[in-house]
Design an enzyme around this catalytic site. Structure first.
Site, PDB file in Angstrom:
ATOM      1  N   HIS A  60     -89.683 121.725 -15.663  1.00 38.16           N
ATOM      2  CA  HIS A  60     -91.050 121.856 -16.181  1.00 38.16           C
ATOM      3  C   HIS A  60     -91.021 121.644 -17.693  1.00 38.16           C
ATOM      4  CE1 HIS A  60     -95.202 123.256 -16.223  1.00 38.16           C
ATOM      5  NE2 HIS A  60     -94.908 123.904 -17.335  1.00 38.16           N
ATOM      6  N   ASN A 112     -86.029 111.507 -15.461  1.00 45.22           N
ATOM      7  CA  ASN A 112     -85.109 112.617 -15.167  1.00 45.22           C
ATOM      8  C   ASN A 112     -84.127 112.238 -14.060  1.00 45.22           C
ATOM      9  OD1 ASN A 112     -85.495 115.217 -16.722  1.00 45.22           O
ATOM     10  ND2 ASN A 112     -87.618 114.678 -16.266  1.00 45.22           N
ATOM     11  N   GLU A 123     -85.117 117.874 -21.380  1.00 46.05           N
ATOM     12  CA  GLU A 123     -85.082 117.851 -19.909  1.00 46.05           C
ATOM     13  C   GLU A 123     -83.899 117.020 -19.413  1.00 46.05           C
ATOM     14  OE1 GLU A 123     -88.807 116.987 -17.812  1.00 46.05           O
ATOM     15  OE2 GLU A 123     -89.869 117.241 -19.698  1.00 46.05           O
ATOM     16  N   LEU A 130     -95.262 115.999  -8.334  1.00 44.26           N
ATOM     17  CA  LEU A 130     -96.527 116.612  -8.748  1.00 44.26           C
ATOM     18  C   LEU A 130     -97.293 117.333  -7.654  1.00 44.26           C
ATOM     19  CD1 LEU A 130     -97.818 113.895 -11.239  1.00 44.26           C
ATOM     20  CD2 LEU A 130     -96.493 115.962 -11.698  1.00 44.26           C
ATOM     21  N   ASN A 172     -86.794 122.953 -10.033  1.00 42.26           N
ATOM     22  CA  ASN A 172     -87.826 122.109 -10.637  1.00 42.26           C
ATOM     23  C   ASN A 172     -87.619 122.081 -12.142  1.00 42.26           C
ATOM     24  OD1 ASN A 172     -90.425 120.682 -10.814  1.00 42.26           O
ATOM     25  ND2 ASN A 172     -91.225 122.577 -11.684  1.00 42.26           N
TER      26      ASN A 172
END
Ligand code: GRF
Length: 201
Positions: free
Chosen positions: A103, A15, A173, A84, A101
Site C-alpha cells: 500500500h 512492483n 515499494e 485494486l 499487499n
C-alpha cells in the site's frame, strides 16, 4: 524448498517487475503465476515476456475461481501488487496469513476503501503530513487492515504533487515488497521485517 508465489495486479506492474528482478533463478521464492482482473494489465505483458504463467479472472468476486487457479499452480504465497479489487473472503480464509499487499502510504493512515493510487497521495498532501511511505501488510477481510509486516518512510517535500510523491513512495515499494517476499521464503511464511526501509536521498 522454493516458495511458489502468485502475484495479482490490476495495472502497469512495476512492483511485479521489481519482484521478478530480485527473484533470480536460485532465489528461495519464484513467481509461478500472475493473475489480473483486467486483460489489458501491463503486469500480464511483463509476466508473459519472462515466460511466467498468466491468468485473467473471469469473475474476480468468485472465490472458487481464485482457488481453482491458485491450487492448480500450487501457490504458497499470494502477493497483491496494485490489485485494486477486494479478494473474496473465501480466498482470504483458505490462504489465511499467506496473502500480502503493498500500500502506498503509512498504514493505518490513508488506507481503506477508495484509498488507492493518486487519491492516497492527494490525501497525504491535503493533510499537511511531513512524511509518507509504503506499507506491506497481511491481508484479511477488511481493506488495508491486516498486520503490518514492513514500512518504509519518505519525506513529503515542499512543492510535491501527487505524482512526485507517488514516484518517491514507489521507489520504496520496489525495495520493500521483494524484501518481505524473501523473508517469507526464508521463514516459510510471511514475517515482520526487523528493520524499516528508509528512502535513499
Ligand atoms: C502501487 O503504488 C501500489 O502500492 C498501489 O498501486 C500501485 C501499483 O503500481 N496499490 P504497479 O502496478 O506495481 O506499478
Amino acid at each position: 524448498m522454493t516458495m511458489r508465489v502468485a502475484v495479482a495486479a490490476s495495472g502497469r506492474g512495476s512492483n511485479l517487475e521489481a519482484l521478478l528482478r530480485v527473484l533470480e533463478a536460485d532465489a528461495p521464492a519464484r513467481v509461478v503465476l500472475v493473475l489480473s482482473n483486467r486483460s489489458d494489465a501491463g503486469a500480464l505483458s511483463s509476466a508473459r515476456a519472462l515466460g511466467v504463467a498468466t491468468e485473467v479472472l473471469d469473475d474476480p468476486s468468485s472465490a472458487d475461481e481464485w482457488l481453482e487457479r491458485l491450487t492448480r499452480h500450487r501457490v504458497d504465497l499470494l502477493v497483491l501488487a496494485g490489485y485494486l479489487k477486494l479478494v473474496p473472503p473465501g480466498v482470504v480464509s483458505r490462504y489465511r496469513d499467506r496473502i500480502v499487499n503493498v500500500h502506498p502510504a503509512l498504514l493505518p493512515a490513508f488506507g481503506g476503501p477508495g484509498m488507492y493510487g493518486r487519491r492516497v497521495h492527494e490525501a497525504v498532501l491535503a493533510s499537511g503530513a511531513r512524511e509518507s511511505g509504503a506499507t506491506v501488510h497481511l491481508v484479511d477481510e477488511v481493506y488495508d487492515r491486516g498486520a503490518v509486516l514492513a514500512q518504509g518512510r519518505v519525506p513529503v517535500l515542499p512543492g510535491d504533487t501527487p505524482e512526485t510523491l507517488a514516484a518517491r513512495v514507489l521507489a520504496v515499494e520496489h525495495r520493500l515488497l521483494p524484501a518481505v517476499v524473501l523473508a517469507a521464503a526464508a521463514a516459510g511464511h510471511p514475517v515482520p521485517l526487523p528493520e524499516t526501509v528508509e528512502s535513499t536521498p
